[in-house]
Structures are given as structure tokens and as C-alpha cells.
Write an enzyme that holds these catalytic residues in place. Structure first.
Site, PDB file in Angstrom:
ATOM      1  N   HIS A  77       3.135  31.523  45.193  1.00 14.31           N
ATOM      2  CA  HIS A  77       1.934  31.989  45.921  1.00 14.31           C
ATOM      3  C   HIS A  77       1.493  30.724  46.870  1.00 14.31           C
ATOM      4  O   HIS A  77       1.718  29.693  46.319  1.00 14.31           O
ATOM      5  CB  HIS A  77       0.618  32.276  45.181  1.00 14.31           C
ATOM      6  N   ASP A 106      -0.420  28.239  45.008  1.00 10.75           N
ATOM      7  CA  ASP A 106       0.032  27.508  43.806  1.00 10.75           C
ATOM      8  C   ASP A 106       0.878  26.225  44.283  1.00 10.75           C
ATOM      9  O   ASP A 106       0.724  25.237  43.614  1.00 10.75           O
ATOM     10  CB  ASP A 106       1.562  28.171  43.059  1.00 10.75           C
TER      11      ASP A 106
HETATM   12  C1  XLS Z   1       0.026  39.500  38.166  1.00  9.91           C
HETATM   13  C2  XLS Z   1       1.208  39.557  39.159  1.00  9.91           C
HETATM   14  C3  XLS Z   1       1.480  38.262  39.811  1.00  9.91           C
HETATM   15  C4  XLS Z   1       2.442  38.697  40.998  1.00  9.91           C
HETATM   16  C5  XLS Z   1       2.392  37.814  42.279  1.00  9.91           C
HETATM   17  O1  XLS Z   1      -0.169  40.150  37.153  1.00  9.91           O
HETATM   18  O2  XLS Z   1       2.231  39.771  38.232  1.00  9.91           O
HETATM   19  O3  XLS Z   1       2.085  37.309  39.170  1.00  9.91           O
HETATM   20  O4  XLS Z   1       3.783  38.652  40.480  1.00  9.91           O
HETATM   21  O5  XLS Z   1       1.098  37.765  42.853  1.00  9.91           O
END
Ligand code: XLS
Ligand code: NI
Ligand code: NI
Length: 443
Positions: free
Chosen positions: A107, A110
Site C-alpha cells: 500500500h 506502508d
Molecule cells: C484486508 C485486506 C488487505 C488487502 C490490501 O483485509 O486483505 O490487506 O489485501 O488492501
């Protein structure tokens, strides 16, 4: 893959995690994942396309709704946030290389901290992306997909694109624009939309259909922007029924299908399916994959698993070979991944506080998928499972069944058929025999 020299953060592995075979007792070796082993005409590496996710593996701290962080990471030590971000990037590429995976995903928030305002945040993101670009070149590690975090910041408390306030929609769209730029710059093969807060907490304050249409507007804008910048990566929606919201509009595969068809988005998005989200939706992962595959929109997999008893998105590493076999059967049935891969959207448990635990977790998941792949391919090569299903539906490929399906029979024709053939002969569904057949390959 070229080796990466910095070895500062993960001293427990000095080179690359090796394949040592099923008899090895080395906890830091693969027992089943042999990247160069050919299964059904492709190497395991080509089939499985393992991906490490940035958020859990390098950013998770072990905090939970009841407790403080438990994990102290060397890459988090610097006090300057940008220096911290770059150290984390160093650690990440060291880990990818030592584990021997080819892909990563992230993300925007991140990899880069939020700045003092929007423009500052974009500037910081740009700087970290430039840094990541160098690391990718050095190591050969590629970006499976990028995404924008549209759920952590308080501005998104009532949703991002589905917010009642158009100013928040604008903020979310602008953030996606920059996250797409970052993904494009890093040669991303895909871009994911997970609608963390794209749902509602209560219907007393919510216009559901309006919010769904807003979400579709954002996606159409993204499709247009993709053309504008020449980004050719695959877009994905990642379904999840709930958590953090009470209900998310992209709740499961079939809800996404309805949404994509309703808003004319079928040509532009595929699904990134996650096991723990499937189970939260009250489905098996096999069901979610099957529904997506048969509709032609299966794209990628977030490879994790939930806890049978806890009941929320615990995002654990997948170790269950029945699960990995089911997943790989669907992936092989669609002809293998093209743009997608197996992304470990999974985190080590709160007590697994050492960096070596990150290796055990990924090694376990990779071994479980390597076996799942071999078993799935063996089931396909054997052909008995498919033969039973083929036989079960054989009535539809000729005669009366074929004429029904091609639209050449009416209610009156059906009545006539019943009058001539009488009571249908019932047949066993053979569930137990098929369960035993699957076990022949697993046990
Ligand atoms: C959360 C989601 C997230 C997505 C990416 O539950 O799995 O991690 O994979 O935003
Ligand atoms: Ni996910
Ligand atoms: Ni999840």
C-alpha cells in the site's frame, strides 16, 4: 536471481533459503518447494508466483485491539520517518532475496509515511518509490501489485469513494492517482482495490445505492487514468464481506460480479481472492475461486487462512494441504496465473516476535502450496475425478438435454418428455467416494 548484498536485518539466513527435500530437518529450508522442479510443464516458480506483502511482513507490530506491539524490528529504529521508510525497504528486499521470492506488493502508506499535507505525502511517496526502483533493479524482484491505503486515516472514517462527503471522495481519488503512478513507475503487473471502508456501519445514516454508484465512479476514473498514463497492469477488486465495516459492498465474488456488471466494469477488473475473506463471507475459498473462474474474472490470490474459532480476519499463514490443493486445482483449471500470483497476505502471530519467525511462516506457506500444486496436477493427470463429473452431466451434451440448453425446448416439450419417459432414475452423488479419491493423493 542476483543476490543482494545487505544482510543487516536477517542474520539467521546467510544466503538464500534452499530446497533440501522432504527428509530435511532444517527449519530454514524448503521441504517441498523446489523452484526449478517441473510440474505439468512449468516450474514451481512459474506456477506459484509467490509474493511477499509489505504491510504484514514489515509493518505489523503484533498489536491487537487489546494489546500493545510485541515486535521490535531493527528497521524501525531510526527516529526520522523517511530514514525509517528506507531502512524498511532495505530489510524488505533483503528478505525477498533471501527467501527467493520474485514478487512483492504494497500500500502507498506502508512504504511511505503520510506527510504534513497531501502534496508533502506525494513528495515522500515519490522519494521512497525512487528508492524501491533501485532495489528492484538490483535484485530482479518485481511488483505484483500496488494499492492505496484508503482506510487507516481518520478522514476515511465514513468511507473513501463511498463517503457521503465529495471532498473525501476527491481525496481518495487523488491518492489512488498517485498510488497508480507509483505502481506504474515500479512496473507493477497489477493494481488492487480493497474497499476497507467502502461499506456501512449502520443503514440509519446510509444511502446504499448512492454509495455503490460512487464506488463505481472512482473505478471508472481509474480506468480512464490508466489509459492516460499508459499503465497496462491488471486491475483487481478484493472482495471481503465485513470488518472493519459491518457490510462491504464488494462482499464476495458473486456480489462483485453483480456490481461489475451493473456498472459496466466487467472488462476492466478481475478479482483478487483471499481465503480468510471467503470464510468470513460464509463460503469456502474453493467456492469463491470457482465462482470467479467460471465467470472469467479470477485474477490473483491473497494466500492466507483464518482461525476456525476466532471468527475475524486473523490473516494466518496457510499450512493446510487440503486448502492449497483446492486453490491450485482452480488455478490450474484456469490455465495458471497470467498477471496474478500467490500473495501471502498473512501475518505471524503476536508471540512470534523474532525475525526468523517471518522465514518459518513463509517457508511453511510455500511448502504447503508446492504440495498443493503437485497434488492438484496429479489429480488432473489421473483424470478419475473429472471423469465422474463428466459422466454426471453427460445428459446435457446430446439429445433432449442439449436441446433444452440450446433453447429449443418449451414447457410443453418437457411435459411430453415426462409423459414418455416416466420417473427419472436417481443416481448416487458419490460424495464419499470422491472425498476418498482426493485423499488417495493427499495421504
Ligand atoms: C484486508 C485486506 C488487505 C488487502 C490490501 O483485509 O486483505 O490487506 O489485501 O488492501
Ligand atoms: Ni488481502
Ligand atoms: Ni484480509
Amino acid at each position: 536471481m542476483p543476490s543482494y548484498k545487505a544482510m543487516a536485518y536477517f542474520p539467521e539466513v546467510s544466503g538464500t533459503v534452499a530446497y533440501e527435500g522432504p527428509t530435511s530437518k532444517n527449519p530454514l529450508a524448503f521441504k517441498h518447494y523446489d523452484p526449478n522442479k517441473v510440474v505439468g510443464g512449468k516450474t514451481m516458480r512459474e506456477h506459484l508466483r509467490f509474493t511477499v506483502c509489505y504491510w504484514h511482513t514489515f509493518k505489523a507490530t503484533g498489536s491487537d485491539p487489546f494489546g500493545l506491539p510485541t515486535m521490535v524490528r531493527g528497521w524501525d529504529a531510526a527516529s526520522d520517518p523517511i530514514e525509517r521508510a528506507k531502512n524498511t525497504m532495505d530489510a524488505a528486499f533483503e528478505f525477498f532475496t533471501k527467501l527467493g521470492v520474485e514478487y512483492w506488493c504494497f500500500h502507498d502508506r506502508d512504504i511511505a509515511p503520510e506527510g504534513t499535507d497531501f502534496a508533502d505525502s506525494c513528495k515522500i511517496l515519490q522519494e521512497v518509490v525512487d528508492y524501491a526502483e533501485v532495489k528492484q533493479k538490483e535484485t530482479g524482484v518485481k511488483l505484483l501489485w500496488g494499492t492505496a491505503n484508503l482506510f487507516s486515516h481518520p478522514r476515511y472514517q465514513a468511507g473513501a469513494s463511498t463517503n457521503p462527503d465529495p471532498n473525501v471522495f476527491a481525496y481518495a481519488a487523488a491518492q489512488v492517482k498517485h498510488a497508480m503512478d507509483a505502481t506504474h513507475k515500479l512496473g507493477g503487473i497489477g493494481y488492487t482495490f480493497w474497499g476497507g471502508r467502502e461499506g456501512y456501519d449502520t443503514l440509519w445514516n446510509t444511502r446504499m445505492q448512492h454509495e455503490r454508484a460512487q464506488f463505481a465512479r472512482l473505478l471508472h476514473m481509474a480506468v480512464n487514468y490508466k489509459k492516460e498514463i499508459g499503465f497496462t497492469g491488471q486491475f483487481y477488486i478484493e472482495p471481503k464481506p465485513m470488518e472493519p465495516t459491518k457490510h462491504q459492498y464488494d462482499s464476495d465474488t458473486e456480489a462483485c460480479l453483480n456490481f461489475l456488471r451493473e456498472f459496466d466494469l466487467m472488462d476492466h477488473l478481475k478479482l483478487n481472492l483471499e481465503t480468510n475473506h471467503a470464510t468470513l463471507a460464509g463460503h469456502t475459498m474453493q467456492h469463491e475461486l470457482r465462482a470467479a473462474r467460471e465467470a472469467g474474472i479470477l485474477g490473483s490470490v491473497d494466500a492466507n487462512t483464518g482461525d476456525e474459532l476466532i471468527g475475524w480476519d486473523t490473516d494466518q499463514f496457510p499450512t493446510n494441504v487440503y486448502l492449497t490443493t483446492q486453490i491450485m486445482l482452480e488455478i490450474l483449471a484456469m490455465g495458471g496465473f497470467t498477471t496474478g500470483g500467490l500473495n501471502f497476505d498473512a501475518k505471524v502471530r503476536r508471540q512470534s516476535i523474532d525475525t526468523e519467525d517471518l522465514f518459518y511462516a513463509h517457508i511453511g506457506g510455500m511448502d504447503a502450496f508446492a504440495r498443493g500444486l503437485e497434488i492438484a496436477q496429479a489429480i488432473i493427470d489421473d483424470g478419475r475425478l473429472e471423469a465422474v463429473v463428466e459422466e454426471r452431466y453427460s445428459g446435457w451434451s446430446h439429445g433432449f438435454g442439449e436441446k433444452v440448453m440450446s433453447g429449443h425446448r418449451t414447457f410443453a416439450d418437457c411435459e411430453d418428455h415426462v409423459l414418455r419417459h416416466g420417473e427419472p432414475v436417481r443416481k448416487s452423488g458419490r460424495q464419499e467416494r470422491l472425498e476418498n479419491l482426493i485423499n488417495e493423493f493427499i495421504l
